[in-house]
Design a protein around this motif. Structure first.
Motif, PDB file in Angstrom:
ATOM      1  N   THR A  40      31.122   4.799  21.274  1.00 29.03           N
ATOM      2  CA  THR A  40      32.435   4.168  21.284  1.00 29.03           C
ATOM      3  C   THR A  40      32.606   3.436  19.966  1.00 29.03           C
ATOM      4  O   THR A  40      31.646   3.267  19.212  1.00 29.03           O
ATOM      5  N   ASN A  60      40.672   0.964  12.438  1.00 27.60           N
ATOM      6  CA  ASN A  60      39.724   1.945  12.960  1.00 27.60           C
ATOM      7  C   ASN A  60      38.630   2.305  11.960  1.00 27.60           C
ATOM      8  O   ASN A  60      37.969   3.317  12.096  1.00 27.60           O
ATOM      9  N   ASP A  76      38.406   7.752  15.442  1.00 29.93           N
ATOM     10  CA  ASP A  76      39.629   7.862  16.224  1.00 29.93           C
ATOM     11  C   ASP A  76      39.234   8.303  17.628  1.00 29.93           C
ATOM     12  O   ASP A  76      39.001   9.497  17.861  1.00 29.93           O
ATOM     13  N   PRO A  77      39.115   7.347  18.556  1.00 32.86           N
ATOM     14  CA  PRO A  77      38.707   7.713  19.916  1.00 32.86           C
ATOM     15  C   PRO A  77      39.677   8.685  20.592  1.00 32.86           C
ATOM     16  O   PRO A  77      39.244   9.542  21.360  1.00 32.86           O
ATOM     17  N   THR A  78      40.963   8.586  20.306  1.00 30.77           N
ATOM     18  CA  THR A  78      41.947   9.479  20.912  1.00 30.77           C
ATOM     19  C   THR A  78      41.691  10.927  20.496  1.00 30.77           C
ATOM     20  O   THR A  78      41.769  11.838  21.319  1.00 30.77           O
ATOM     21  N   ALA A  79      41.382  11.134  19.238  1.00 26.48           N
ATOM     22  CA  ALA A  79      41.089  12.482  18.733  1.00 26.48           C
ATOM     23  C   ALA A  79      39.602  12.833  18.894  1.00 26.48           C
ATOM     24  O   ALA A  79      39.197  13.950  18.576  1.00 26.48           O
ATOM     25  N   ASN A  80      38.801  11.863  19.345  1.00 27.32           N
ATOM     26  CA  ASN A  80      37.355  12.040  19.535  1.00 27.32           C
ATOM     27  C   ASN A  80      36.671  12.484  18.241  1.00 27.32           C
ATOM     28  O   ASN A  80      35.868  13.416  18.231  1.00 27.32           O
ATOM     29  N   ARG A  81      36.985  11.823  17.145  1.00 32.46           N
ATOM     30  CA  ARG A  81      36.403  12.165  15.838  1.00 32.46           C
ATOM     31  C   ARG A  81      35.908  10.923  15.136  1.00 32.46           C
ATOM     32  O   ARG A  81      36.446   9.825  15.305  1.00 32.46           O
ATOM     33  N   SER A 131      32.463  10.862  20.753  1.00 29.38           N
ATOM     34  CA  SER A 131      31.825  10.542  22.033  1.00 29.38           C
ATOM     35  C   SER A 131      30.433  11.144  22.183  1.00 29.38           C
ATOM     36  O   SER A 131      29.580  10.550  22.832  1.00 29.38           O
TER      37      SER A 131
END
Length: 186
Positions: A40, A60, A76-81, A131
């Motif tokens: 995370t 970020n 970028d947690p939304t894009a998982n990158r 992740s």
């Protein structure tokens, strides 16, 4: 790591074969890596601050310094990158021969890090899904990204694996051991 990769390939093959045979596939074997929590933003920041207590977070991204080399880690947690980056030099004046050499290095010696051009600069960059990133992979990413910057114009190497009797493996191992010690409690 190689055993885990081979085990995963075997499990994937077995699962595909089992579906074809209309039987239930076996579950993947438990491993130490499977026990590690998902990466995370907070966990990554904790690992980075264990390495460099003066690391600065902004939105970020986190900026840190290892061996006098500035790194920027963006996630970028939304894009998982996630992306670890080291600025190397201005991209202005890169010759066609130099660009060819960078592309060759991306194929064989830069390993998981890469040379990239963005915003008028040449960068050393490591990109990975956030992740599934493991702590040791993050540390390796930072080291490889530093190494492609350090070895620019010379061996163009990520430094994690070398062939022959050079000094690069020893340098990489010493830095990895040092970073692992700093983050033992995380």
């Amino acid at each position: 790591m190689l055993r885990l990769l081979l085990a995963l390939i075997l499990v994937a093959f077995t699962a595909v074969f089992a579906v074809a045979q209309d039987t239930e596939a076996p579950k993947a074997p438990e491993s130490q890596e499977a026990l590690e929590p998902p990466m995370t933003m907070l966990r990554m920041a904790q690992i980075i601050r264990a390495i460099d207590p003066e690391a600065q977070a902004a939105g970020n991204s986190i900026q840190l310094v290892i061996d006098d080399i500035p790194l920027i880690v963006i996630a970028d947690p939304t894009a998982n990158r996630m992306r670890a980056m080291v600025p190397i030099r201005s991209a202005d004046g890169l010759s066609a021969d130099e660009m060819m050499r960078l592309m060759q290095a991306n194929f064989d010696t830069a390993l998981d890090a890469r040379y990239a051009v963005a915003q008028g600069r040449l960068w050393g960059v490591f990109i990975h899904p956030l992740s599934s990133l493991q702590k040791d992979q993050l540390l390796s990413a930072l080291i490889q990204t530093i190494n492609v910057a350090r070895t620019y114009g010379q061996t163009y190497s990520g430094g994690a694996v070398t062939f022959g009797g050079g000094d690069s493996n020893g340098i990489y191992k010493e830095l990895l051991d040092e970073l692992l010690k700093k983050g033992e409690d995380i």
